[in-house]
Design an enzyme around this catalytic site. Structure first.
Site: not given
Length: 533
Positions: A318, A338
């Site tokens: 990740h 994000r």
């Protein structure tokens, strides 16, 4: 909490924040993506892989740590238990108490079969519980399962089983309805419509979430449903070997009480492996976002009875694991940060990529930025780049962070970092097992009566998983395995129980000249008196 050097870098980030929040970084071309992956992604480090020399995947590569476990001695090598008087008898034995195992149990119970869950920790102690960002489903007017399929299949580098991807995306909307009917509280607007957002690699807003603790909300609901149905759960008990019958079919498991070491026998008409991932193997020395029991147990159990793996060579790192403070090193910083507008920024306050590329590309680009000398160093020798969370409130209005990602806010506030005002330092963390045990669309392996679901199964995500497809996977294929396993159980007559495969595998090891110095499955990580090199 931040050091003086970090605070100097943060001044540059703050000076460019308004400009960076307004900009739209260009997307990478296919050629640029390929290049950054090959030069920076851990999956491309050939020195970190070995070739399997025994078993159904003989001749194929896998991470060194996984090869060692797959080619280790059985925990029962020198002391096979008596199988004549099982401690448990059930129709459907489910190994694993996470999202896939719980979903399978509910559906098998719906089918009227006798079900039992065995889990080495507690029900709900699983990667499902730790998932944050959301669950994908194409259920909005401007979206479709076909578009979801293209995103998934392309995002996985066209390596996935297309029939499994088809099942994943076409059954996704029903999965969301099923969860909602069970009581999952998804985020909704004032009119009661589901709020959806983008994820990396998605072409539509199809991420359904419960704040930034979506997995915990889903797991809470599934756990309560299992317990309310009074489905038996044997916790703090590991499966250490599968049991076969004299017809060559899977017929149960040898269990070990994690507290007392007591060996128990579970006889079953069918078995579902739902043991989750492998983050606590710490491939290549990476930190992990995974729960304490994620040690690839299901892969070892299935492999030893002859079930092949697929895409076992690829892991997901990740892109945004916490790099500082040290107390939460490797903890997941959800992609939702994000998707809400926060961008990745280097030591000089420069945005260096589009924040919604696929996870493998994003992780590789973060690693590249650090290798270029654009990293922020930590006091303990670590490194990372900034994820500039305050952009979120600039873009969506003050209070958005507190409302949409409260768990992230709380996690950093514990250490004196207010992500409404300061960026987070991140670096890739070992997050997901892209591959797993090879299964068909009925979730069954090539070993009769052995099913696998969730992160332990391979073929759904290919060589890279998109955000939100892991929670979707455990729901769609957990339910799938439960339905098919229950139907199969109705026709099964279990033969004489046997562990002959253990001696057969030990002979394979000996014939290959392998002298293991460990036993498997691993069960739990060993952190005792370890020092980082």
């Amino acid at each position: 909490m931040y050091t003086e050097e970090m605070l100097e870098s943060i001044k540059k980030v703050e000076a460019k924040r308004a400009e960076n929040a307004a900009m739209e970084p260009k997307r990478m071309t296919a050629e640029e993506k390929d290049q950054v992956l090959k030069e920076n992604h851990p999956d491309y480090r050939e020195d970190q892989f070995d070739v399997l020399t025994v078993g159904p995947n003989k001749g194929e590569k896998a991470p060194k740590e996984l090869v060692k476990m797959l080619q280790s001695d059985s925990r029962l090598k020198d002391n096979l238990p008596d199988l004549s008087c099982p401690d448990y008898e059930t129709d459907v034995l489910i190994i694993g108490g996470g999202g896939a195992g719980a979903s399978a149990a509910i559906e098998a119970d719906n089918a009227g079969e006798k079900v039992m869950i065995v889990t080495k920790l507690r029900i709900g102690d699983a990667n499902t519980m730790m998932a944050e960002g959301g669950i994908q489903a194409a259920d909005k007017p401007n979206d479709s399962p076909a578009q979801h399929f293209l995103d998934c299949y392309g995002g996985g580098h066209f390596a996935a089983d297309k029939e499994l991807v088809y099942k994943l995306v076409t059954e996704a909307p029903e999965g969301i309805e099923w969860l909602q009917d069970l009581g999952v509280e998804f985020d909704k607007d004032a009119e009661g419509n589901m709020i959806t957002t983008h994820g990396g690699g998605t072409s539509r807003k199809r991420m359904h979430a419960a704040k930034d603790y979506s997995g915990a909300e889903i797991m809470r609901t599934l756990r309560d449903e299992v317990l309310n149905r009074k489905i038996p759960v044997v916790d703090f008990t590991s499966a250490i070997e599968l049991i076969m019958d004299d017809k060559g079919h899977c017929a149960g498991a040898v269990l070990m009480n994690m507290e007392t070491g007591e060996i128990l026998i579970a006889k079953a008409k069918v078995v579902i492996i739902a043991t989750g991932g492998a983050g606590r193997m710490h491939y290549q020395g990476f930190p992990t976002s995974n729960h304490y029991g994620a040690t690839a147990d299901g892969l070892v159990l299935a492999y030893r009875v002859g079930a092949p793996l697929r895409e076992q060579y690829t892991l997901q790192y990740h892109p945004t694991g916490a790099a500082f403070p040290e107390q939460i090193f490797g903890a997941l910083v959800t992609e939702k940060v994000r998707s809400l507008g926060a961008k990745l920024v280097n030591v000089d306050g420069e945005v260096f990529m589009n924040p919604l590329e696929t996870r493998d590309v994003t992780a590789s680009t973060v690693i590249r930025e650090c290798r270029r000398g654009k990293q922020v160093d930590t006091p303990t020798g670590g490194q990372g780049v900034w994820l500039d969370a305050p952009m979120i409130d600039i873009i969506h209005g003050e209070g958005t962070i507190e409302k949409r990602i409260p768990a992230m806010l709380r996690m950093f506030l514990k250490y004196g970092i207010d992500i409404r005002k300061q960026p987070m330092l991140i670096y890739p963390t070992l997050h997901y097992q892209n591959g797993g045990v090879k299964v068909g669309t009925d979730s069954q392996t090539c070993v009769e009566n052995l099913f696998v679901a969730g992160e332990a199964a391979g073929g759904v995500h290919g060589e890279n998983r998109l955000m939100g497809n892991s929670l979707l996977d455990v729901i769609v294929f957990g339910r799938n395995a439960g339905k098919y396993a229950a139907a199969k159980a109705k026709t099964v007559e279990v033969g004489k129980l046997t562990l002959d495969h253990v001696a057969k595998f030990e002979k394979e090891l000996a014939d290959a000249g392998i002298q293991p110095d460990e036993v498997s499955p691993k069960l739990l990580p060993d952190y005792t008196r370890k020092v980082n090199d």
